[in-house]
Scaffold this active site. Sequence first.
Site, PDB file in Angstrom:
ATOM      1  NE  ARG A 116       0.476   1.311   4.550  1.00 58.22           N
ATOM      2  CZ  ARG A 116       1.247   2.199   5.152  1.00 58.22           C
ATOM      3  NH1 ARG A 116       1.854   3.125   4.455  1.00 58.22           N
ATOM      4  NH2 ARG A 116       1.457   2.150   6.461  1.00 58.22           N
ATOM      5  CD  GLU A 215      -1.918   6.652  10.047  1.00 60.55           C
ATOM      6  OE1 GLU A 215      -2.321   5.616  10.611  1.00 60.55           O
ATOM      7  OE2 GLU A 215      -0.719   6.932   9.919  1.00 60.55           O
ATOM      8  NE  ARG A 219      -2.092   5.042   4.674  1.00 59.10           N
ATOM      9  CZ  ARG A 219      -1.800   4.556   5.877  1.00 59.10           C
ATOM     10  NH1 ARG A 219      -2.106   3.308   6.171  1.00 59.10           N
ATOM     11  NH2 ARG A 219      -1.204   5.288   6.772  1.00 59.10           N
ATOM     12  CB  CYS A 261       1.847   8.804  10.771  1.00 58.58           C
ATOM     13  SG  CYS A 261       3.024   7.986  11.870  1.00 58.58           S
ATOM     14  CB  THR A 263       6.051   5.931  10.537  1.00 60.67           C
ATOM     15  OG1 THR A 263       4.643   5.834  10.308  1.00 60.67           O
ATOM     16  CG2 THR A 263       6.332   6.119  12.001  1.00 60.67           C
ATOM     17  NE  ARG A 270       1.834  -2.041   6.908  1.00 60.63           N
ATOM     18  CZ  ARG A 270       1.629  -3.314   7.265  1.00 60.63           C
ATOM     19  NH1 ARG A 270       2.655  -4.084   7.619  1.00 60.63           N
ATOM     20  NH2 ARG A 270       0.418  -3.818   7.278  1.00 60.63           N
ATOM     21  NE  ARG A 299       2.793  -2.485  11.055  1.00 59.62           N
ATOM     22  CZ  ARG A 299       2.252  -1.416  10.496  1.00 59.62           C
ATOM     23  NH1 ARG A 299       1.024  -1.472  10.006  1.00 59.62           N
ATOM     24  NH2 ARG A 299       2.892  -0.274  10.431  1.00 59.62           N
ATOM     25  CD  GLU A 304       0.482   0.843  13.375  1.00 56.79           C
ATOM     26  OE1 GLU A 304      -0.499   1.384  12.866  1.00 56.79           O
ATOM     27  OE2 GLU A 304       1.576   1.387  13.535  1.00 56.79           O
TER      28      GLU A 304
HETATM   29  P1  ADP Z   1      -1.394  -0.283   7.098  1.00 58.90           P
HETATM   30  O1  ADP Z   1      -1.094  -1.311   6.110  1.00 58.90           O
HETATM   31  O2  ADP Z   1      -2.172   0.796   6.534  1.00 58.90           O
HETATM   32  O3  ADP Z   1      -0.130   0.159   7.772  1.00 58.90           O
HETATM   33  P2  ADP Z   1      -2.442  -2.201   9.076  1.00 58.90           P
HETATM   34  O4  ADP Z   1      -1.143  -2.710   9.540  1.00 58.90           O
HETATM   35  O5  ADP Z   1      -3.454  -1.891  10.122  1.00 58.90           O
HETATM   36  O6  ADP Z   1      -2.335  -0.847   8.258  1.00 58.90           O
HETATM   37  O7  ADP Z   1      -3.045  -3.254   8.066  1.00 58.90           O
HETATM   38  C1  ADP Z   1      -4.271  -3.018   7.423  1.00 58.90           C
HETATM   39  C2  ADP Z   1      -4.957  -4.313   7.046  1.00 58.90           C
HETATM   40  O8  ADP Z   1      -4.225  -4.959   6.028  1.00 58.90           O
HETATM   41  C3  ADP Z   1      -5.067  -5.303   8.201  1.00 58.90           C
HETATM   42  O9  ADP Z   1      -6.309  -5.951   8.112  1.00 58.90           O
HETATM   43  C4  ADP Z   1      -3.971  -6.290   7.890  1.00 58.90           C
HETATM   44  O10 ADP Z   1      -4.201  -7.579   8.409  1.00 58.90           O
HETATM   45  C5  ADP Z   1      -4.016  -6.315   6.386  1.00 58.90           C
HETATM   46  N1  ADP Z   1      -2.779  -6.800   5.775  1.00 58.90           N
HETATM   47  C6  ADP Z   1      -1.552  -6.268   5.880  1.00 58.90           C
HETATM   48  N2  ADP Z   1      -0.654  -6.994   5.197  1.00 58.90           N
HETATM   49  C7  ADP Z   1      -1.332  -8.021   4.627  1.00 58.90           C
HETATM   50  C8  ADP Z   1      -0.976  -9.113   3.798  1.00 58.90           C
HETATM   51  N3  ADP Z   1       0.284  -9.299   3.383  1.00 58.90           N
HETATM   52  N4  ADP Z   1      -1.955  -9.974   3.433  1.00 58.90           N
HETATM   53  C9  ADP Z   1      -3.226  -9.792   3.836  1.00 58.90           C
HETATM   54  N5  ADP Z   1      -3.627  -8.773   4.594  1.00 58.90           N
HETATM   55  C10 ADP Z   1      -2.697  -7.894   4.996  1.00 58.90           C
HETATM   56  N1  ARG Z   2       0.859   6.857  16.495  1.00 57.98           N
HETATM   57  C1  ARG Z   2       1.058   5.438  16.634  1.00 57.98           C
HETATM   58  C2  ARG Z   2       2.280   5.193  17.504  1.00 57.98           C
HETATM   59  O1  ARG Z   2       3.020   6.111  17.702  1.00 57.98           O
HETATM   60  C3  ARG Z   2       1.248   4.752  15.303  1.00 57.98           C
HETATM   61  C4  ARG Z   2       2.535   5.075  14.595  1.00 57.98           C
HETATM   62  C5  ARG Z   2       2.826   4.364  13.294  1.00 57.98           C
HETATM   63  N2  ARG Z   2       1.684   3.802  12.680  1.00 57.98           N
HETATM   64  C6  ARG Z   2       0.818   4.445  11.933  1.00 57.98           C
HETATM   65  N3  ARG Z   2      -0.257   3.816  11.561  1.00 57.98           N
HETATM   66  N4  ARG Z   2       1.022   5.658  11.516  1.00 57.98           N
HETATM   67  O2  ARG Z   2       2.483   4.098  17.962  1.00 57.98           O
END
Ligand code: ADP
Ligand code: ARG
Length: 346
Positions: A116, A215, A219, A261, A263, A270, A299, A304
Site C-alpha cells: 500500500r 489515517e 491508501r 504520520c 513514519t 508498506r 506485526r 498494526e
Molecule cells: P497499514 O497497512 O495501513 O499500515 P495495518 O497494519 O493496520 O495498516 O493493516 C491493514 C490491514 O491490512 C489489516 O487488516 C492487515 O491484516 C491487512 N494486511 C496487511 N498486510 C497483509 C498481507 N500481506 N496480506 C493480507 N492482509 C494484509
Molecule cells: N501513532 C502510533 C504510535 O506512535 C502509530 C505510529 C505508526 N503507525 C501508523 N499507523 N502511523 O504508535
Amino acid sequence: MNKKNEFPTFPAGCESLLCKHLTKEIFEELKDKKTQNGFALEDAIHSGVVNPDSGIGVYAGDLESYTLFSKLFDPIIQEYHGFSPEDKHKSNLNPNDLDAPNLDPKGEYIVSTRIRVGRNVADLPLGPAITKEQRNEIEKNVSQSLQAMSGNLAGRYYPLKGMNDDIKAALIADHFLFKTGDRFLEAAGLNRNWPEGRGIYHNDEKTFLVWINEEDQLRIISMQMGGNILEVFTRLSSAIQEIEKKVAFSYSEHLGYITSCPTNLGTAMRASVHIKLPKLAQDMTAFKAITDKHFLQIRGIHGEHSESEGGVYDISNKRRLGVTEVECVQDMVNGVKELIAKEKLL
Ligand code: ADP
Ligand code: ARG
C-alpha cells in the site's frame, strides 16, 4: 493529567520518540506557534501524550507542520528513517527494477501479499486538521475519479456510512477494510465525524483497493493471495499512475509524499506478506536478527498493534523515506527470502 499548553509529563518507561525528543526547550519555543490551518504543537503531540505506549506519538496537520515544528519532527524522522534534514527523497515505481523471483513456489509459507501507499491531496490540510466539508469534498472527488477506472482496476466505491455491519465486519476480518476506533487516530483528531466521508473502493476480485479518509486521505492498496510480489507491485504501480492523472497529491522534494504520520513520509509504502513461520517464532531473537538486518517490521495478522495467530506474521519494510518504492519492496523480498531459508532449516 497534563494541562493545556504545559510541558507534558510521560510515565516512567515511556519509549515513544515523542517523549525522547520533546525537550522542555523545544516545547517552550514551539508551543504558541500555529500553522495557517490553525494546527498547534499540542495538536501534533496529543496522540502521544494520551497514549504513552505510542511508538512515535506525533502527527502532522499539514505540510507546514513539518517545517514549523521541525525541531520536533526532524529528530523523529531521522531516528525512524535514518534520514537527515539535508537529504532528498527519491522515487522509483518501475517494476522492471525489482528483483523479486517467486520465493515460495510451492505456497508453503507466504499466505498473502499486500503493498500500500498513502497519499494526501495537494493544498489541503491533512486528516488531523481537515474540516468536515473538505473531507467530504475529497470523498466525492476521489471516489468519482476512481469509478472511472477501467480494466482490472474497475470497481465500485462503498461508503462506510450506512454500510451493513455484517459486511463491514467481514471486510475487516478478511483484511480488506480499516478498523474503527483506533485510539491513536482518535487522539490525533483523525476520527472526527466518523464514519462520514470515509469508505472503500475496490475491484471485483478485491486485488485493488483504495481506502478514503482514514489515517491518510487515500491508501492505495494492491493485494492478493500467495507470494507473487512482482505482480502485486506491478498492479500498484500502474494504479498509482492512473490515479495521479486525476488527483494532485501533496509532495515535497525533501520529504516525498506527505502523510499525517511521519513514519509514512517519502514513499508512504508498506509492502508486506502474511507468512507462516511457526518454528522461527519459537526463537524471537533469531527472528528479529533477520528482520532488523533487512529493515523489516513484524506485526500481527490483524494489522498494526495486533497479535500473531497460528505462527503467521505480517512482515513489512520499515524504511519508507530516502529509499525508493523499489527499494522498499526489495527490503521485504530480501528479508522474506532469508526468513524462509531459516524456517526451512529448523
Ligand atoms: P497499514 O497497512 O495501513 O499500515 P495495518 O497494519 O493496520 O495498516 O493493516 C491493514 C490491514 O491490512 C489489516 O487488516 C492487515 O491484516 C491487512 N494486511 C496487511 N498486510 C497483509 C498481507 N500481506 N496480506 C493480507 N492482509 C494484509
Ligand atoms: N501513532 C502510533 C504510535 O506512535 C502509530 C505510529 C505508526 N503507525 C501508523 N499507523 N502511523 O504508535
